[in-house]
Design an enzyme around this catalytic site. Sequence first.
Site, PDB file in Angstrom:
ATOM      1  N   CYS A  90      -0.238   5.912  10.173  1.00 37.62           N
ATOM      2  CA  CYS A  90       0.986   5.240  10.611  1.00 37.62           C
ATOM      3  C   CYS A  90       0.676   3.912  11.273  1.00 37.62           C
ATOM      4  O   CYS A  90      -0.112   3.846  12.209  1.00 37.62           O
ATOM      5  CB  CYS A  90       1.732   6.074  11.642  1.00 37.62           C
ATOM      6  SG  CYS A  90       2.355   7.606  11.020  1.00 37.62           S
ATOM      7  N   ASN A  99      -2.355   4.761  16.555  1.00 36.63           N
ATOM      8  CA  ASN A  99      -3.484   4.416  15.697  1.00 36.63           C
ATOM      9  C   ASN A  99      -3.937   3.001  16.014  1.00 36.63           C
ATOM     10  O   ASN A  99      -3.104   2.133  16.278  1.00 36.63           O
ATOM     11  CB  ASN A  99      -3.069   4.525  14.226  1.00 36.63           C
ATOM     12  CG  ASN A  99      -2.808   5.960  13.832  1.00 36.63           C
ATOM     13  OD1 ASN A  99      -3.663   6.822  14.005  1.00 36.63           O
ATOM     14  ND2 ASN A  99      -1.607   6.247  13.331  1.00 36.63           N
ATOM     15  N   GLY A 156       7.180  -1.876   5.630  1.00 35.69           N
ATOM     16  CA  GLY A 156       8.563  -2.327   5.524  1.00 35.69           C
ATOM     17  C   GLY A 156       9.564  -1.473   6.270  1.00 35.69           C
ATOM     18  O   GLY A 156       9.271  -0.369   6.711  1.00 35.69           O
ATOM     19  N   GLU A 157      10.757  -2.029   6.426  1.00 36.58           N
ATOM     20  CA  GLU A 157      11.868  -1.324   7.064  1.00 36.58           C
ATOM     21  C   GLU A 157      12.843  -0.927   5.950  1.00 36.58           C
ATOM     22  O   GLU A 157      13.562  -1.777   5.403  1.00 36.58           O
ATOM     23  CB  GLU A 157      12.527  -2.240   8.106  1.00 36.58           C
ATOM     24  CG  GLU A 157      13.886  -1.780   8.593  1.00 36.58           C
ATOM     25  CD  GLU A 157      13.935  -0.325   9.080  1.00 36.58           C
ATOM     26  OE1 GLU A 157      12.986   0.132   9.746  1.00 36.58           O
ATOM     27  OE2 GLU A 157      14.935   0.346   8.769  1.00 36.58           O
ATOM     28  N   GLU A 200       0.831  -1.195   0.000  1.00 37.10           N
ATOM     29  CA  GLU A 200       0.000   0.000   0.000  1.00 37.10           C
ATOM     30  C   GLU A 200       0.872   1.255   0.000  1.00 37.10           C
ATOM     31  O   GLU A 200       2.011   1.236   0.464  1.00 37.10           O
ATOM     32  CB  GLU A 200      -0.895   0.015   1.251  1.00 37.10           C
ATOM     33  CG  GLU A 200      -1.952  -1.070   1.196  1.00 37.10           C
ATOM     34  CD  GLU A 200      -2.886  -1.099   2.412  1.00 37.10           C
ATOM     35  OE1 GLU A 200      -4.065  -1.384   2.213  1.00 37.10           O
ATOM     36  OE2 GLU A 200      -2.441  -0.842   3.538  1.00 37.10           O
ATOM     37  N   CYS A 259       2.254  -2.334  15.547  1.00 38.04           N
ATOM     38  CA  CYS A 259       2.154  -1.967  14.132  1.00 38.04           C
ATOM     39  C   CYS A 259       1.505  -3.100  13.349  1.00 38.04           C
ATOM     40  O   CYS A 259       1.929  -4.246  13.443  1.00 38.04           O
ATOM     41  CB  CYS A 259       3.549  -1.678  13.588  1.00 38.04           C
ATOM     42  SG  CYS A 259       3.565  -1.338  11.815  1.00 38.04           S
ATOM     43  N   LEU A 301      11.726   5.779  17.731  1.00 43.32           N
ATOM     44  CA  LEU A 301      12.316   5.492  19.045  1.00 43.32           C
ATOM     45  C   LEU A 301      11.285   4.846  19.980  1.00 43.32           C
ATOM     46  O   LEU A 301      11.497   3.759  20.487  1.00 43.32           O
ATOM     47  CB  LEU A 301      12.899   6.775  19.649  1.00 43.32           C
ATOM     48  CG  LEU A 301      13.823   6.567  20.846  1.00 43.32           C
ATOM     49  CD1 LEU A 301      15.093   5.827  20.453  1.00 43.32           C
ATOM     50  CD2 LEU A 301      14.179   7.913  21.496  1.00 43.32           C
ATOM     51  N   HIS A 302      10.204   5.528  20.241  1.00 47.31           N
ATOM     52  CA  HIS A 302       9.037   5.008  20.973  1.00 47.31           C
ATOM     53  C   HIS A 302       9.260   4.739  22.458  1.00 47.31           C
ATOM     54  O   HIS A 302       8.286   4.526  23.189  1.00 47.31           O
ATOM     55  CB  HIS A 302       8.453   3.748  20.313  1.00 47.31           C
ATOM     56  CG  HIS A 302       8.052   3.954  18.876  1.00 47.31           C
ATOM     57  ND1 HIS A 302       7.267   5.003  18.465  1.00 47.31           N
ATOM     58  CD2 HIS A 302       8.353   3.270  17.737  1.00 47.31           C
ATOM     59  CE1 HIS A 302       7.077   4.937  17.153  1.00 47.31           C
ATOM     60  NE2 HIS A 302       7.744   3.906  16.686  1.00 47.31           N
ATOM     61  N   CYS A 308       6.767  -6.681   6.682  1.00 48.93           N
ATOM     62  CA  CYS A 308       7.900  -6.126   7.436  1.00 48.93           C
ATOM     63  C   CYS A 308       8.376  -7.183   8.403  1.00 48.93           C
ATOM     64  O   CYS A 308       7.579  -7.923   8.978  1.00 48.93           O
ATOM     65  CB  CYS A 308       7.468  -4.875   8.210  1.00 48.93           C
ATOM     66  SG  CYS A 308       8.851  -4.048   9.054  1.00 48.93           S
ATOM     67  N   CYS A 321       3.462   8.607   0.891  1.00 45.96           N
ATOM     68  CA  CYS A 321       4.076   7.686   1.845  1.00 45.96           C
ATOM     69  C   CYS A 321       4.182   6.343   1.133  1.00 45.96           C
ATOM     70  O   CYS A 321       3.169   5.773   0.725  1.00 45.96           O
ATOM     71  CB  CYS A 321       3.177   7.592   3.076  1.00 45.96           C
ATOM     72  SG  CYS A 321       3.705   6.347   4.259  1.00 45.96           S
ATOM     73  N   CYS A 342       7.357  -5.058  15.368  1.00 47.96           N
ATOM     74  CA  CYS A 342       6.926  -4.130  16.417  1.00 47.96           C
ATOM     75  C   CYS A 342       5.465  -4.462  16.768  1.00 47.96           C
ATOM     76  O   CYS A 342       4.613  -4.497  15.880  1.00 47.96           O
ATOM     77  CB  CYS A 342       7.059  -2.678  15.964  1.00 47.96           C
ATOM     78  SG  CYS A 342       8.743  -2.263  15.453  1.00 47.96           S
ATOM     79  N   SER A 398      12.582   6.546   7.146  1.00 51.33           N
ATOM     80  CA  SER A 398      12.291   6.228   8.547  1.00 51.33           C
ATOM     81  C   SER A 398      12.805   4.839   8.880  1.00 51.33           C
ATOM     82  O   SER A 398      12.660   3.906   8.093  1.00 51.33           O
ATOM     83  CB  SER A 398      10.768   6.300   8.753  1.00 51.33           C
ATOM     84  OG  SER A 398      10.439   6.045  10.098  1.00 51.33           O
TER      85      SER A 398
HETATM   86  N1  SAH Z   1       9.930   0.523   9.539  1.00 52.41           N
HETATM   87  C1  SAH Z   1      10.125   1.960   9.503  1.00 52.41           C
HETATM   88  C2  SAH Z   1       9.177   2.616   8.547  1.00 52.41           C
HETATM   89  C3  SAH Z   1       7.718   2.623   9.000  1.00 52.41           C
HETATM   90  S1  SAH Z   1       7.308   4.260   9.383  1.00 52.41           S
HETATM   91  C4  SAH Z   1      10.019   2.516  10.893  1.00 52.41           C
HETATM   92  O1  SAH Z   1       9.553   1.806  11.767  1.00 52.41           O
HETATM   93  O2  SAH Z   1      10.447   3.640  11.114  1.00 52.41           O
HETATM   94  C5  SAH Z   1       5.859   4.086  10.250  1.00 52.41           C
HETATM   95  C6  SAH Z   1       5.901   4.804  11.574  1.00 52.41           C
HETATM   96  O3  SAH Z   1       4.651   4.584  12.226  1.00 52.41           O
HETATM   97  C7  SAH Z   1       6.975   4.256  12.483  1.00 52.41           C
HETATM   98  O4  SAH Z   1       7.479   5.271  13.309  1.00 52.41           O
HETATM   99  C8  SAH Z   1       6.177   3.287  13.308  1.00 52.41           C
HETATM  100  O5  SAH Z   1       6.796   2.945  14.513  1.00 52.41           O
HETATM  101  C9  SAH Z   1       4.904   4.053  13.506  1.00 52.41           C
HETATM  102  N2  SAH Z   1       3.768   3.216  13.884  1.00 52.41           N
HETATM  103  C10 SAH Z   1       3.633   1.892  13.722  1.00 52.41           C
HETATM  104  N3  SAH Z   1       2.459   1.463  14.212  1.00 52.41           N
HETATM  105  C11 SAH Z   1       1.825   2.548  14.682  1.00 52.41           C
HETATM  106  C12 SAH Z   1       0.559   2.753  15.290  1.00 52.41           C
HETATM  107  N4  SAH Z   1      -0.291   1.752  15.486  1.00 52.41           N
HETATM  108  N5  SAH Z   1       0.237   4.018  15.634  1.00 52.41           N
HETATM  109  C13 SAH Z   1       1.090   5.043  15.401  1.00 52.41           C
HETATM  110  N6  SAH Z   1       2.295   4.908  14.837  1.00 52.41           N
HETATM  111  C14 SAH Z   1       2.658   3.673  14.483  1.00 52.41           C
END
Ligand code: SAH
Length: 377
Positions: free
Chosen positions: A367, A324, A191-192, A116, A143, A249-250, A136, A129, A140, A225
């Site tokens: 996201c 989200n 994806g990463e 997508e 996600c 980072l999270h 992926c 985007c 995480c 990212s």
């Molecule tokens: N794999 C890369 C690219 C994905 S970017 C990365 O992780 O950076 C997507 C972004 O959305 C990342 O920062 C990811 O951690 C964040 N994300 C993933 N799940 C999410 C969710 N449920 N709510 C908000 N952000 C989320």
Amino acid sequence: MTSLPLIQIAPDDPTGSPSRRAAMPPRHLADLDLSGRQAAVAELGEPAFRARQISTHYFGRLVRDPARMTDLPAASRDRIAAELLPPLLTPVREVATDDGATRKALWRLHDGSLVESVLMGYPDRVTVCISSQAGCGMACPFCATGQAGLTRNLSTAEIVDQAVYLAGVAASGAIAGSPSRLSHVVFMGMGEPLANYARVVAAVRRLTAPAPEGLGLSQRHVTVSTVGLVPAMRRLADEGLSVTLALSLHAPDDDLRDELVPVNQRWKVAEVLDAAWHYAECTGRRVSIEYAMIRDVNDQPWRADLLGRLLAGRSTHVNLIPLNPTPGSRWDASPKPVEREFVRRLRAAGVSTTVRDTRGREIDGACGQLAAAAVTR
Ligand code: SAH
């Protein structure tokens, strides 16, 4: 990597296993730079100027369909189309929300994989985007993309073609109240990106090379990212590119980040931040820190203060992302007052901080929601 059973990394280059190789799509002009295209048309017995001609159609005019390249003689066109313009993305579904300002496209790739992309119009810019992998491997837990695992890396052209297609949608005037020219690309889809390093870097070069070699975007308007693959972050710093790096980072502490971003079990918070500051130093670009706000998980005042101490005085900007919703997730977004307090504490520490809008939530296009399910809403 034996301590990381959950994380999957596909072979990054054609030396991968035969089964992986077989899944990759046929070659496309966007896989090649201009001299590569010239060599490829010469091999077909065509004059070298045809490379520029087809590049002008594809990158300059956003024409992807060879049948519309009518200034090429029919025989040449067929030969070139077969070798350099295979269809890569078949649109399966497009859905829109925010009065048409946010559009999500679902594509089927040549091997049946689904990915997508999301197009977002703002008053002053248009952002796409894009996905760098089908699925992926980073696992995480918050996600949606991470839940299904990795199918495969996308080719350079599969990555670029998402942007070219959606640039064409924007150019058709589909997004009222926004410019018609695509200006920004974020590698924040499925994806990463840094786990598909060589193809992603090549895609960045195609997106930012001046037309007709590429799409002519400013490097400063491209964001890559990452979960924090430290060696790849350091390698990216040496590419001579000035794209923005965003680090997911999270959590400011290893205990929690080990859980939220499992690759942290390999590269710790301190190492990943060191690599981020190294990137900022080499490129002169401020690094974005992404932080999903998850209720009662990572949103405590003490974590805001710890994050503030880690980031204070650095060349950085924090993007807080309200979590989200994703299917089956046990987590919620932080309440607004908690989010506001988190912002306040970061700013008090001198750290530039904003809260990201939640574009596309209703169409599972925000996201972390991209799952490329064939039948969703
Ligand atoms: N794999 C890369 C690219 C994905 S970017 C990365 O992780 O950076 C997507 C972004 O959305 C990342 O920062 C990811 O951690 C964040 N994300 C993933 N799940 C999410 C969710 N449920 N709510 C908000 N952000 C989320």
